[in-house]
Design an enzyme around this catalytic site. Structure first.
Site: not given
Length: 285
Positions: A177, A190
């Site tokens: 990401s 995350y």
């Protein structure tokens, strides 16, 4: 990366588990795409393939000739829609439901795929989860553990099981990401898992180079997916991706070609690399 913020509406927004619940319906297929048989007769296993980016990747892979095994956990409606779209194009798809936070499920996914097809050419470790928190003090241990189990442990468990069944020329693609490079103040655990995925991708590429199995990653920016929408309030979601240079969020169908490139012979000289379909953010990673 502009921080999305929580509001009292977050509880309601967090109930999103399906694309059909989203006000903005993600675009997962490009009907005008002309297949080039780039993955003809390849066997591909995609985790988190029932919705969002994984769904778009599964559809594109199938259109390019791959036999696709789609793992999903919740969101059966989205997974069934993935299956229907692939079959509409004459593709072959197998749905496998399972919670990959459990090691035995990860092993079983690979075993069932190999039992059916005899090998595994392409592995896409795409499934992920995230939990929004205002600060590090708000992180719950159970959420922290699950985030690492789904995003990192499962990736390693599945890859460990898959590699012995992958031939020379095989491809492993891991979803990281933009948060691995820019960070995110409300997605601490995350973001940490996504950084771990970058390191795992680079390390695994070195480990498997001798076996001629390529390992690369894709680091999407803000994309219209149920996971992204479930983490923030409605007002924040209305402005999803507006802080990127392109001033909008991306569609899953715009990310899928990065995976196709890395899975195909077009990327035969690429390993240990990460592609960045993120709306123009420069991350120097």
């Amino acid at each position: 990366m502009k921080q999305q913020t929580a509001s009292p509406e977050k509880e309601q927004q967090a109930s999103i588990t399906s694309e059909n619940q989203m006000e903005h319906q993600p675009v997962v297929d490009d009907p005008s795409h002309k297949p080039g048989e780039k993955l003809k007769d390849k066997i591909a296993l995609i985790t988190g393939g029932g919705s969002g980016i994984g769904k778009a990747v599964a559809i594109l892979f199938a259109k390019e000739g791959a036999k696709v095994v789609v793992n999903y956990n919740s969101g059966e409606e989205d997974a069934k829609d993935t299956e229907a779209i692939i079959k509409k194009y004459g593709g072959e798809v197998v749905l496998m439901q399972g919670d990959i936070s459990k090691e035995e499920v990860c092993t079983e996914l690979v075993e069932k795929t190999v039992q059916r097809y005899g090998r595994l050419d392409i592995l896409v470790n795409n499934a992920g989860t995230q939990h929004h928190t205002e600060s590090i003090e708000d992180i719950k241990t159970e959420d922290l553990i699950r985030t690492f189990q789904v995003n990192v442990f499962a990736m390693i468990w599945i890859t460990r099981s898959a590699v012995p069944h992958m031939p020379k020329g095989g491809s492993i693609i891991n979803t990281t990401s933009v948060t691995a490079y820019q960070g995110h103040g409300q997605l601490l655990d995350y973001s940490a898992t996504k950084g771990a995925i970058v390191a795992f991708t680079r390390s695994l590429s070195a480990s498997l180079a001798g076996k001629e199995i390529r390992v690369n990653g894709v680091a999407p920016g803000p994309i219209w997916t149920p996971l992204a929408m479930s983490s923030f309030d409605k007002e924040s979601n209305k402005h999803h991706g507006e802080d990127t240079p392109l001033q909008r969020a991306g569609e899953p169908v715009e990310v899928a070609p990065s995976y196709l490139f890395l899975a195909s012979k077009d990327a035969s000289y690429m390993t240990g690399q990460v592609l960045h379909p993120n709306g123009g953010s420069i991350i120097n990673g």
